[in-house]
Scaffold this motif. Structure first.
Motif, PDB file in Angstrom:
ATOM      1  N   PHE A  70       0.835  -1.200   0.000  1.00  0.00           N
ATOM      2  CA  PHE A  70       0.000   0.000   0.000  1.00  0.00           C
ATOM      3  C   PHE A  70       0.873   1.255   0.000  1.00  0.00           C
ATOM      4  N   LEU A  71       1.923   1.260   0.811  1.00  0.00           N
ATOM      5  CA  LEU A  71       2.839   2.413   0.845  1.00  0.00           C
ATOM      6  C   LEU A  71       3.464   2.656  -0.527  1.00  0.00           C
ATOM      7  N   GLN A  72       3.917   1.601  -1.177  1.00  0.00           N
ATOM      8  CA  GLN A  72       4.525   1.750  -2.502  1.00  0.00           C
ATOM      9  C   GLN A  72       3.530   2.317  -3.506  1.00  0.00           C
ATOM     10  N   LYS A  73       2.304   1.871  -3.390  1.00  0.00           N
ATOM     11  CA  LYS A  73       1.270   2.330  -4.331  1.00  0.00           C
ATOM     12  C   LYS A  73       0.929   3.799  -4.105  1.00  0.00           C
ATOM     13  N   VAL A  74       0.597   4.178  -2.872  1.00  0.00           N
ATOM     14  CA  VAL A  74       0.091   5.533  -2.642  1.00  0.00           C
ATOM     15  C   VAL A  74       1.183   6.599  -2.663  1.00  0.00           C
ATOM     16  N   PHE A  75       2.425   6.211  -2.382  1.00  0.00           N
ATOM     17  CA  PHE A  75       3.503   7.203  -2.394  1.00  0.00           C
ATOM     18  C   PHE A  75       4.232   7.264  -3.734  1.00  0.00           C
ATOM     19  N   ALA A  76       3.776   6.514  -4.720  1.00  0.00           N
ATOM     20  CA  ALA A  76       4.475   6.458  -6.007  1.00  0.00           C
ATOM     21  C   ALA A  76       4.488   7.794  -6.738  1.00  0.00           C
ATOM     22  N   GLU A  77       3.367   8.497  -6.742  1.00  0.00           N
ATOM     23  CA  GLU A  77       3.260   9.715  -7.541  1.00  0.00           C
ATOM     24  C   GLU A  77       3.495  11.001  -6.756  1.00  0.00           C
ATOM     25  N   ASP A  78       2.876  11.107  -5.601  1.00  0.00           N
ATOM     26  CA  ASP A  78       2.891  12.364  -4.855  1.00  0.00           C
ATOM     27  C   ASP A  78       2.958  12.045  -3.358  1.00  0.00           C
TER      28      ASP A  78
END
Length: 195
Positions: A70-78
């Motif tokens: 989840f961290l990798q997904k949500v912090f990928a862009e912004d």
């Protein structure tokens, strides 16, 4: 739909994590886990010959992998939006559980290590916390922070979140999480200004 052995095993792992976050490690028994997961008691020993110790370790590992992904997904862009999304996930979780459940890792490390189950659980939780910190730090470095700054911000963020979850449960209120969210968001905006 036919349920597979893997479904039963995964249901037991998820139930272990859920029961620990609700009741704590010492109040979680194999017998109660089987009831909670709606599986035969024999299934627990079939899939987890290591008993409760194995179930706890796998539940912690499952939690670690879930949150890391989840961290990798949500912090990928912004990173600011990632922080908002991560805190929103906990906001929803606390409300859904009516403040009766927290983080299984925290539940494990807060109890006195009375036996091997607790000691193994604490070790697994410690590794999971380190993994979350490393994952978040790596994502923050992708957005321009140097390694030490990224590591410090990751530790601060995870520590503040975990602490706010405890306060939310104690107060039966989202106010502590909202305060942490406000302060962390201001810090993230400062660290990651929009161009």
């Amino acid at each position: 739909m036919v349920k597979t052995a893997n479904d039963t095993r995964q249901r037991l792992v998820a139930a272990t994590a859920d029961m620990i976050r609700r009741r704590g490690l010492n109040a979680t028994s194999v017998r109660e886990l089987a009831k909670f997961a709606n599986t035969p008691l024999g299934s627990t020993y079939h899939y987890f010959p290591g008993g409760k110790t194995q179930m706890v370790q796998e539940a912690i590992e499952w939690t670690q992998q879930s949150i890391s992904g989840f961290l990798q997904k949500v912090f990928a862009e912004d990173p600011v939006q990632g922080l908002d999304d991560f805190l929103a996930r906990w906001r929803v979780r606390l409300l859904q559980d009516e403040f009766n459940a927290g983080c299984p890792l925290l539940a494990v490390v807060m109890e006195e290590p009375a036996n091997d189950d607790a000691k193994a659980g604490i070790q697994a939780a410690s590794e999971a916390f380190r993994h979350w910190q490393a994952t978040l730090a790596a994502m923050l470095m992708r957005h321009g922070l140097v390694e030490q700054e990224a590591r410090s911000l990751a530790i601060l963020s995870i520590s503040a979140l975990e602490g706010s979850i405890i306060l939310c449960r104690a107060e039966k209120s989202l106010a502590p999480l909202d305060t942490v969210a406000l302060e962390l968001r201001a810090l993230f905006i400062q660290k990651f200004p929009k161009p």
